[in-house]
Design a protein around this motif. Structure first.
Motif, PDB file in Angstrom:
ATOM      1  N   LEU A 215       0.863  -1.118   0.036  1.00 16.87           N
ATOM      2  CA  LEU A 215      -0.346  -0.125   0.078  1.00 16.87           C
ATOM      3  C   LEU A 215       1.223   1.565   0.181  1.00 16.87           C
ATOM      4  CD1 LEU A 215      -3.092   1.401   0.231  1.00 16.87           C
ATOM      5  CD2 LEU A 215      -2.295   0.968   2.833  1.00 16.87           C
ATOM      6  N   ASP A 216       1.570   1.330   0.942  1.00 19.03           N
ATOM      7  CA  ASP A 216       2.795   2.140   0.826  1.00 19.03           C
ATOM      8  C   ASP A 216       3.474   2.994  -0.056  1.00 19.03           C
ATOM      9  OD1 ASP A 216       2.343   2.450   3.226  1.00 19.03           O
ATOM     10  OD2 ASP A 216       3.825   1.572   4.641  1.00 19.03           O
ATOM     11  N   TYR A 217       3.565   2.098  -1.276  1.00 19.00           N
ATOM     12  CA  TYR A 217       4.851   1.824  -1.903  1.00 19.00           C
ATOM     13  C   TYR A 217       3.946   2.451  -3.732  1.00 19.00           C
ATOM     14  CZ  TYR A 217       6.724   0.109  -6.821  1.00 19.00           C
ATOM     15  OH  TYR A 217       7.270   0.490  -8.252  1.00 19.00           O
ATOM     16  N   ILE A 218       2.410   1.774  -3.669  1.00 21.93           N
ATOM     17  CA  ILE A 218       1.225   2.060  -4.859  1.00 21.93           C
ATOM     18  C   ILE A 218       1.190   4.024  -4.117  1.00 21.93           C
ATOM     19  CG2 ILE A 218      -0.345   1.943  -5.105  1.00 21.93           C
ATOM     20  CD1 ILE A 218      -0.705  -0.847  -5.885  1.00 21.93           C
ATOM     21  N   CYS A 219       1.164   3.698  -2.853  1.00 21.35           N
ATOM     22  CA  CYS A 219       0.802   5.629  -2.446  1.00 21.35           C
ATOM     23  C   CYS A 219       2.137   6.185  -2.240  1.00 21.35           C
ATOM     24  CB  CYS A 219      -0.089   5.150  -1.538  1.00 21.35           C
ATOM     25  SG  CYS A 219      -1.488   4.853  -1.456  1.00 21.35           S
ATOM     26  N   THR A 220       2.855   6.055  -2.637  1.00 23.22           N
ATOM     27  CA  THR A 220       4.312   6.882  -2.013  1.00 23.22           C
ATOM     28  C   THR A 220       4.249   8.102  -3.590  1.00 23.22           C
ATOM     29  OG1 THR A 220       5.367   5.085  -0.459  1.00 23.22           O
ATOM     30  CG2 THR A 220       6.519   7.263  -2.384  1.00 23.22           C
ATOM     31  N   THR A 221       3.779   7.741  -4.555  1.00 22.73           N
ATOM     32  CA  THR A 221       3.856   8.711  -5.776  1.00 22.73           C
ATOM     33  C   THR A 221       2.590   9.249  -6.337  1.00 22.73           C
ATOM     34  OG1 THR A 221       4.400   7.204  -7.988  1.00 22.73           O
ATOM     35  CG2 THR A 221       6.316   8.167  -6.246  1.00 22.73           C
ATOM     36  N   ALA A 222       1.668  10.012  -7.374  1.00 21.54           N
ATOM     37  CA  ALA A 222       0.631  10.193  -7.782  1.00 21.54           C
ATOM     38  C   ALA A 222       0.616   9.172  -8.655  1.00 21.54           C
ATOM     39  CB  ALA A 222       0.850  11.613  -8.246  1.00 21.54           C
ATOM     40  N   GLU A 223       2.484   9.191  -9.664  1.00 20.99           N
ATOM     41  CA  GLU A 223       2.362   8.307 -10.899  1.00 20.99           C
ATOM     42  C   GLU A 223       1.300   7.082 -10.450  1.00 20.99           C
ATOM     43  OE1 GLU A 223       4.664  12.116 -11.493  1.00 20.99           O
ATOM     44  OE2 GLU A 223       4.632  10.840  -9.143  1.00 20.99           O
ATOM     45  N   ARG A 224       2.458   6.610  -9.692  1.00 19.63           N
ATOM     46  CA  ARG A 224       2.138   5.489  -8.866  1.00 19.63           C
ATOM     47  C   ARG A 224       0.489   4.848  -8.895  1.00 19.63           C
ATOM     48  NH1 ARG A 224       6.933   3.310  -5.321  1.00 19.63           N
ATOM     49  NH2 ARG A 224       8.614   3.754  -6.208  1.00 19.63           N
ATOM     50  N   PHE A 225      -0.017   6.022  -8.685  1.00 18.78           N
ATOM     51  CA  PHE A 225      -1.510   5.716  -7.804  1.00 18.78           C
ATOM     52  C   PHE A 225      -3.007   6.334  -8.441  1.00 18.78           C
ATOM     53  CE2 PHE A 225      -5.666   8.353  -7.034  1.00 18.78           C
ATOM     54  CZ  PHE A 225      -6.490   7.683  -5.770  1.00 18.78           C
ATOM     55  N   PHE A 226      -2.102   6.438  -9.973  1.00 22.79           N
ATOM     56  CA  PHE A 226      -2.759   7.068 -10.591  1.00 22.79           C
ATOM     57  C   PHE A 226      -2.679   5.806 -12.019  1.00 22.79           C
ATOM     58  CE2 PHE A 226      -3.649  11.906  -8.839  1.00 22.79           C
ATOM     59  CZ  PHE A 226      -4.836  11.839  -8.824  1.00 22.79           C
TER      60      PHE A 226
END
Length: 322
Positions: A215-226
């Motif tokens: 969860l932390d990995y995917i939400c660390t940057t906007a690019e990953r989250f989006f």
């Protein structure tokens, strides 16, 4: 071949106790039956090292792998067996681009992958499998773009190996996968694979998200989250036309887990697909109370109505602007 021992284990006959005697006793019918099965398994594993006998051995072992107790340690500890399976995998790389893989070639390598899934599933061999970085050999199969049946079968079976790794909650497994390209590869399949491949790929992403590290990995940057959010939203739109309760369940669980991250939750207040808010999937979820409950929780957390980016503030949009 004639110099190889009859038993392929490292020290004592496979399945034997500390004394080297197979448990059960000679007079026990179940024990005798077990002995015959293991003798058959050992011979088939031995055949994997013979290129002339390998194809049949792959087929028989993959079909009967559930019948052979502790097949995974036998495969892992027998001399040259894992190397033979990897040889099968590497041998079809040239058929990936341009895509020329035929059904017979696909079936053969998928039988090898089924045995690797057996190794990835077993508690004694899972971490050994991971530390040898064997999943990386499968990534070229997940990076293919062909939608023909041979390639789809190959993609699905490869995902099954990764799925076997994440099925048991283990942060070390998640850490390894995050150090590789597994997220982009799963997202690729979630966009262009068959319904079944999409389901397994989404399950893998879900299991990664359920781990705090993931969860932390995917939400660390906007690019990953989006990147994740865009693919999930695209899948929701497709499911509105071609419903799949099983796939929808994994998608909603991914959204619900993303909502546990404060910035991701803020972003979801305005980018959660309207079709999850307006009852589009009510009929699809009629027989699935668990997923209905997850969706209700999600809407309760992020709000049932779309919120504009200016109203939300403080989430990923702020990061993107800056």
């Amino acid at each position: 071949m004639s110099n190889l021992p009859q038993s392929l284990s490292l020290n004592v006959p496979f399945g034997a106790g500390p004394s080297g005697v197979v448990p059960g006793g000679a007079g026990s019918a179940p024990a005798a039956n077990k002995d015959r099965k293991m003798a058959s398994a050992e011979q088939l594993v031995l055949d994997l090292s013979n290129t002339e006998l390998r194809e049949n051995a792959l087929l028989e072992l993959s079909k009967k792998r559930e019948l052979f107790q502790d097949l995974a340690p036998l495969l892992w500890n027998s001399f040259g067996t894992i190397a033979a399976l990897l040889q099968e995998i590497v041998s079809i790389y040239p058929m990936l681009s341009p895509p020329t893989l035929n059904p017979a070639q696909s079936n053969r390598v998928c039988n090898a992958l089924a045995l690797l899934q057996c190794v990835a599933s077993h508690p004694e061999t899972r971490m050994l499998f991971l530390k040898a970085h064997i999943p990386l050999y499968l990534y070229p199969f997940l990076n293919t773009g062909s939608k023909t049946r041979p390639f789809e079968y190959l993609r699905l079976t490869s995902l099954g190996v990764i799925g076997a790794l994440v099925k048991v909650d283990d942060t070390e497994v998640i850490s390894f996968l995050l150090s590789t390209e597994i997220i982009p590869l799963c997202l690729r399949t979630m966009e262009m694979g068959s319904e079944l491949s999409k389901t397994v790929a989404t399950f893998i992403v879900q299991k990664i998200l359920l781990d705090e590290l993931g969860l932390d990995y995917i939400c660390t940057t906007a690019e990953r989250f989006f990147a994740v959010g865009r693919v999930l939203a695209h899948m929701v739109a497709v499911l509105a036309e071609q419903p799949s309760p099983r796939l929808l369940k994994h998608i909603i669980r991914c959204y619900l887990r993303l909502a546990d991250n404060p910035r991701a939750c803020e972003a979801l207040r305005h980018c959660l697909p309207d079709m999850l808010r307006d009852g589009t999937f009510s009929a699809c979820l009629r027989e699935d109370p668990t997923t209905r409950r997850w969706l209700q929780q999600l809407l309760s957390i992020v709000g049932g109505n779309r919120v504009s980016p200016l109203q939300s503030g403080g989430g990923f949009e702020h990061m993107m602007v800056n």
